[in-house]
Design an enzyme around this catalytic site. Structure first.
Site, PDB file in Angstrom:
ATOM      1  N   CYS A  63       0.772  -1.313  -0.029  1.00 47.98           N
ATOM      2  CA  CYS A  63      -0.125   0.005   0.030  1.00 47.98           C
ATOM      3  C   CYS A  63       0.818   1.221  -0.007  1.00 47.98           C
ATOM      4  O   CYS A  63       1.472   1.647   0.802  1.00 47.98           O
ATOM      5  CB  CYS A  63      -1.059  -0.025   1.100  1.00 47.98           C
ATOM      6  N   CYS A  66       0.075   3.753   2.689  1.00 48.78           N
ATOM      7  CA  CYS A  66       0.701   3.169   3.958  1.00 48.78           C
ATOM      8  C   CYS A  66       2.082   3.597   4.221  1.00 48.78           C
ATOM      9  O   CYS A  66       2.550   3.639   5.542  1.00 48.78           O
ATOM     10  CB  CYS A  66       0.535   1.872   4.150  1.00 48.78           C
TER      11      CYS A  66
END
Length: 144
Positions: A63, A66
């Site tokens: 991600c 993230c």
């Protein structure tokens, strides 16, 4: 003579013990460690039963948002002594993802006394993160 040998053998041990004590005390005063959650039992023990509020970051290695949010949360929370950060890898913790109904990452939930008190999904601006941290650490009142 044997007394001198014993003292010379114990001297490095005493120094090592003193160093470990000092190191342990100094690191605990400087910052908290991030809780890397590996399973459900650890989550219950270290997050749900924690005496301090905990901000839980559900993330994934693949991600991109993230990769921005996780280091930012660590930077902002680790220096605080009244708030903990827990990081949950969604790939390794499917049961937690299901239990907390995580539909997208990053997903952040704030837990106090075993209850979810706030949450957000996605990459948010620094002000929103700061406000959440301030509320959870007691720097601002819940309603402000």
């Amino acid at each position: 003579m044997s007394n001198g040998i014993c003292q010379s053998l114990w001297s490095p041990v005493r120094r090592l013990v003193k160093l470990k004590r000092v190191r342990h005390i100094s690191t605990s005063l400087v910052h908290n460690e991030t809780i890397l959650v590996k399973n459900n039992n650890e989550f219950v023990t270290k997050v749900m039963n924690n005496d301090k509020p905990v901000i839980v970051n559900f993330h994934a290695d693949w991600c991109e948002p993230c990769k921005i949010l996780t280091p930012k949360l660590k930077e902002m929370i680790e220096p605080l002594n009244n708030l903990d950060l827990a990081v949950v890898d969604v790939e390794d913790n499917a049961e937690l993802v299901h239990a907390f109904e995580v539909k997208a990452v990053p997903a952040v939930i704030a837990i106090r006394n075993g209850l979810i008190v706030d949450k957000f999904i996605g990459l948010v601006d620094t002000d929103m993160i700061t406000n959440l941290i301030d509320r959870m650490s007691g720097n601002k009142k819940e309603g402000s």
